[in-house]
Design an enzyme around this catalytic site. Structure first.
Site, mmCIF file in Angstrom:
data_model
loop_
_atom_site.group_PDB
_atom_site.id
_atom_site.type_symbol
_atom_site.label_atom_id
_atom_site.label_comp_id
_atom_site.label_asym_id
_atom_site.label_seq_id
_atom_site.Cartn_x
_atom_site.Cartn_y
_atom_site.Cartn_z
ATOM 1 C CB CYS A 2 34.573 39.816 53.914
ATOM 2 S SG CYS A 2 34.338 41.014 52.611
ATOM 3 N NE ARG A 27 38.978 38.477 57.980
ATOM 4 C CZ ARG A 27 39.431 37.271 57.621
ATOM 5 N NH1 ARG A 27 39.989 36.502 58.517
ATOM 6 N NH2 ARG A 27 39.355 36.846 56.387
ATOM 7 C CD1 TRP A 74 37.387 46.702 54.521
ATOM 8 C CD2 TRP A 74 37.758 46.507 52.332
ATOM 9 N NE1 TRP A 74 38.217 47.713 54.151
ATOM 10 C CE2 TRP A 74 38.464 47.626 52.811
ATOM 11 C CE3 TRP A 74 37.840 46.186 50.994
ATOM 12 C CZ2 TRP A 74 39.238 48.441 51.981
ATOM 13 C CZ3 TRP A 74 38.620 46.971 50.162
ATOM 14 C CH2 TRP A 74 39.298 48.090 50.662
ATOM 15 C CG ASN A 100 34.897 36.258 53.467
ATOM 16 O OD1 ASN A 100 33.968 37.050 53.663
ATOM 17 N ND2 ASN A 100 35.733 35.866 54.419
ATOM 18 N N GLY A 101 35.174 36.744 49.001
ATOM 19 C CA GLY A 101 35.752 36.434 47.685
ATOM 20 C C GLY A 101 35.142 37.324 46.615
ATOM 21 C CD GLU A 475 54.429 42.152 26.253
ATOM 22 O OE1 GLU A 475 55.354 41.375 26.556
ATOM 23 O OE2 GLU A 475 53.295 41.756 25.905
ATOM 24 C CE LYS A 479 51.392 40.271 23.506
ATOM 25 N NZ LYS A 479 52.373 39.830 24.371
ATOM 26 C CD GLU A 482 53.402 36.306 22.123
ATOM 27 O OE1 GLU A 482 53.034 37.428 22.511
ATOM 28 O OE2 GLU A 482 53.111 35.260 22.674
ATOM 29 C CG HIS A 498 77.127 50.352 23.340
ATOM 30 N ND1 HIS A 498 78.368 50.881 23.581
ATOM 31 C CD2 HIS A 498 76.258 51.120 24.045
ATOM 32 C CE1 HIS A 498 78.273 51.882 24.424
ATOM 33 N NE2 HIS A 498 77.008 52.062 24.727
ATOM 34 C CE LYS A 597 46.452 33.482 27.569
ATOM 35 N NZ LYS A 597 47.064 34.773 27.170
HETATM 36 C C1 AGP Z 1 52.671 36.231 26.132
HETATM 37 O O1 AGP Z 1 52.093 36.909 25.022
HETATM 38 C C2 AGP Z 1 53.025 34.812 25.814
HETATM 39 N N1 AGP Z 1 51.842 34.086 25.467
HETATM 40 C C3 AGP Z 1 53.903 34.128 26.843
HETATM 41 O O2 AGP Z 1 55.159 34.791 26.800
HETATM 42 C C4 AGP Z 1 53.416 34.170 28.311
HETATM 43 O O3 AGP Z 1 53.482 35.482 28.795
HETATM 44 C C5 AGP Z 1 54.343 33.291 29.143
HETATM 45 O O4 AGP Z 1 54.229 31.961 28.674
HETATM 46 C C6 AGP Z 1 54.011 33.321 30.654
HETATM 47 O O5 AGP Z 1 52.704 32.862 30.839
HETATM 48 P P1 AGP Z 1 52.000 33.078 32.269
HETATM 49 O O6 AGP Z 1 51.856 34.553 32.475
HETATM 50 O O7 AGP Z 1 50.684 32.375 32.158
HETATM 51 O O8 AGP Z 1 52.898 32.460 33.310
#
Ligand code: AGP
Length: 602
Positions: A2, A27, A74, A100-101, A475, A479, A482, A498, A597
């Site tokens: 936009c 654009r 857009w 925009n945004g 991953e 999970k 964690e 191995h 987090k």
């Molecule tokens: C993911 O489940 C975890 N909480 C941790 O590995 C996270 O992915 C990592 O700290 C990276 O965080 P970010 O994506 O906010 O950079």
């Protein structure tokens, strides 16, 4: 992408607005519009298609007003219609604005405003802001804009005018560029310097959280530092009826993937359109090598991206944990670009690596979920996931959103290089199907809950995969660790023999990710090696594959899709498995012990 234009001064606004829109039309746009006030009456003209269609509606000399705003749109939220074209206005045709945004919380805001009696005339996220300003307007436009923006989450560049507070343009930005041109007793607002060059000798680039009050005599800029309105945050971060944020965020993945896809796929041309990379699109053509920098789950997304980018864009790609990148000897050159992947946009290890790379003159782009976060501002350009706030400490919807954006980036870079139109169309079409395939994958939730019951008392797990699904093995293991604090190890399936296979016996289950892809037969051999040692095996397999049932103890099926997109589906059963095992073991799902987090320390 936009484009915004605004003018206030002694000249007639309309010709200047139209000239500016012509200069921003490069654009890419699909509709346009302008608004001026003539004798206090709003003249708001819009048209879909080419700018000429708008010009045909305007008798330029008819309008003498010295201030107004215009926009080329857009489409992102809401189809290409005249009603969805900007400018948008409030119920009383007092407040008019262009934007925009993307406003992330526009749905909640719209529902609230409708409950308060506001009538909407478009499907856009933008119109919500006009009604919010109306709600707070008491004669001073800047005050109403300030109050309204405290409720808004997302990226915006805005130009706002009001019939009842005339001879004034309010400009505001957060994470979407907006500049102010300073002329002789006249000012312009634009999202692109090209639009104001003929009229302004100096420019002011608004910064995030700044609001400019522009009159024909002067300009003043407020730095908005007020805290965001908790009320909306609270609404937004409710669990939506789920027992935990993690489950809510797993189950909302069809939307967290689907909503940001709007406006980012041009299937007929086999293209991806990523507005946040427009400014570096030409430079990306010269990138010969990519270093993906990320941590934790984001690094696992980067590892999937490595396979995508090498196989479909032909770009040698390396993935590095932020904590490692900074401290090793880097062999970098001007044709190497950095791609930072981060949900929070605040991870210290990733941020430190970006700063290190920028010192070496590298171009840094980002894939970030948190709008306006430090990494999104430190990188030269980037793509927002727009997956919505992720509250659960264990990353789930952000991860599948990162994979989706990496697929879009692969499509964009691949089509800049040797990828054919047919291949591009095929990938674009399949990406557009992913939200429905994710929805189908989630249908196995009840079965996975039963599997969690069956396996919750084991203390060790192996997760194995190959190629695109090796990162998903990593991953899936992360999970489980964690959320349930059980030991789980992700590894290349081929590596089992191995050494790792020494761990396998009837007390050591393995999750084997073996969709019907280019390495399926190899996976079957690895599963047979495990079964020969009495190891229990849970397979993630492609719907319709009955043979696998004869080989393993349990099968969770996922729909068939392109090999490069399979990880977006194969991770979902692993997210649910970790969730239900953790739940059955009485763990704190949304705030697991020892974890944060956003890891903002090294
Ligand atoms: C993911 O489940 C975890 N909480 C941790 O590995 C996270 O992915 C990592 O700290 C990276 O965080 P970010 O994506 O906010 O950079």
């Amino acid at each position: 992408m936009c484009g915004i234009v605004g003018y206030i001064g002694k000249k007639k606004a309309v010709p200047i607005l139209m000239d500016g829109l012509r200069k921003e039309s490069y654009r890419g746009y699909d509709s346009s519009g302008i608004v001026v006030f003539e004798q206090g009456k709003p003249i708001c003209l819009k048209a879909v298609g080419k700018l000429e269609n708008l010009e045909n509606r305007i008798q330029t000399n008819k309008y003498g007003s010295g201030f107004g705003i215009g926009h080329v749109r857009w489409a992102t939220h809401g189809g290409v219609t005249e009603a969805n074209a900007h400018p948008h206005c409030d119920c009383k045709e007092n407040i008019f604005l262009v934007h925009n945004g993307i406003i992330e919380n526009y749905r909640q805001l719209r529902e609230k405003l409708v409950r308060e009696g506001h009538k909407f005339s478009s499907d856009t996220d933008t119109e919500v802001i006009a009604h919010l300003i109306e709600k707070y307007f008491q004669g001073k436009l800047e005050e109403a804009v300030r109050k309204a923006l405290r409720q808004v989450k997302g990226a915006y560049a805005l130009a706002v005018i009001a019939r009842d507070d005339p001879e004034k343009i309010i400009a505001a930005r957060f994470s979407s560029p907006l500049i102010i041109g300073v002329g002789q007793n006249e000012y312009l607002v634009a999202s692109d310097p090209n639009a104001i060059a003929p009229y302004a000798q100096k420019v002011i680039a608004l910064e995030d959280n700044e609001i400019a009050i522009i009159t024909p005599k002067d300009i003043s800029i407020l730095k908005e530092r007020e805290p965001q309105d908790l009320e909306i945050e609270a609404e937004e971060s409710e669990k939506g009826g789920y027992p935990h944020f993690m489950l809510k965020e797993i189950m909302e993945q069809p939307e967290s993937i689907g909503s940001p896809l709007k406006g980012r796929l041009i299937i007929a041309q086999g293209l991806a359109k990523l507005g946040g990379l427009e400014t570096v699109k030409e430079k990306l053509k010269n990138v010969k090598r990519l270093n993906i920098i990320a941590c934790g789950t984001a690094r696992h997304a980067g590892l999937v991206g490595e396979y995508m980018l090498e196989e479909y864009a032909g770009i040698p790609t390396e993935v590095e944990a932020g904590s490692e990148f900074r401290y090793r000897k880097q062999i970098l050159d001007k044709n190497t670009a950095i791609l930072a992947v981060s949900q929070s946009g605040e991870t210290a290890d990733t941020l430190g690596a970006i700063k290190e790379a920028k010192q070496k003159g590298m171009m840094c782009i980002g894939i970030v979920n948190a709008v306006g976060s430090t990494i999104s501002r430190e990188t030269d350009a980037g793509v927002y996931n727009h997956a919505g706030p992720e509250i659960g400490v264990a990353s789930t919807k952000a991860f599948t959103s990162q994979l989706t954006v990496l697929a879009l980036l692969t499509l964009l870079l691949g089509r800049q290089r040797g990828m054919s139109l047919v291949m591009g169309q095929r990938i674009a079409k399949e990406i557009s199907r992913i939200p429905e395939l994710v929805k189908k994958t989630l249908e196995s939730e009840a079965q996975i809950k039963e599997l969690a019951e069956k396996y919750k008392d084991f203390n060790n797990f192996a997760y194995i995969g190959r190629k695109y699904n090796l990162p998903i093995a990593l991953e899936g293991a992360l999970k489980l660790k964690e959320i349930s604090y059980l030991h789980a190890e992700g590894m290349p399936a081929g590596e089992m023999k191995h050494g790792q296979i020494a761990l396998i016996d009837e007390n050591f289950p393995t999750v084997a990710i073996c969709p019907s892809d280019s390495v399926y037969e190899k996976m079957v051999s690895n599963v047979e090696e495990i079964k020969a040692r009495k190891g229990p095996v849970i397979a993630i397999a492609t719907q319709g594959n009955e043979d696998i049932k004869k080989l393993v103890d349990d099968v969770i099926y996922i729909p068939k899709t392109l090999e490069m997109l399979t990880p977006i589906l194969s991770v979902i059963p692993l997210q649910l498995f970790a969730y239900y095992v953790g739940l059955l073991r009485g763990c704190d799902i949304d705030k697991p012990r020892n974890l944060a987090k956003s890891v903002t320390v090294e």
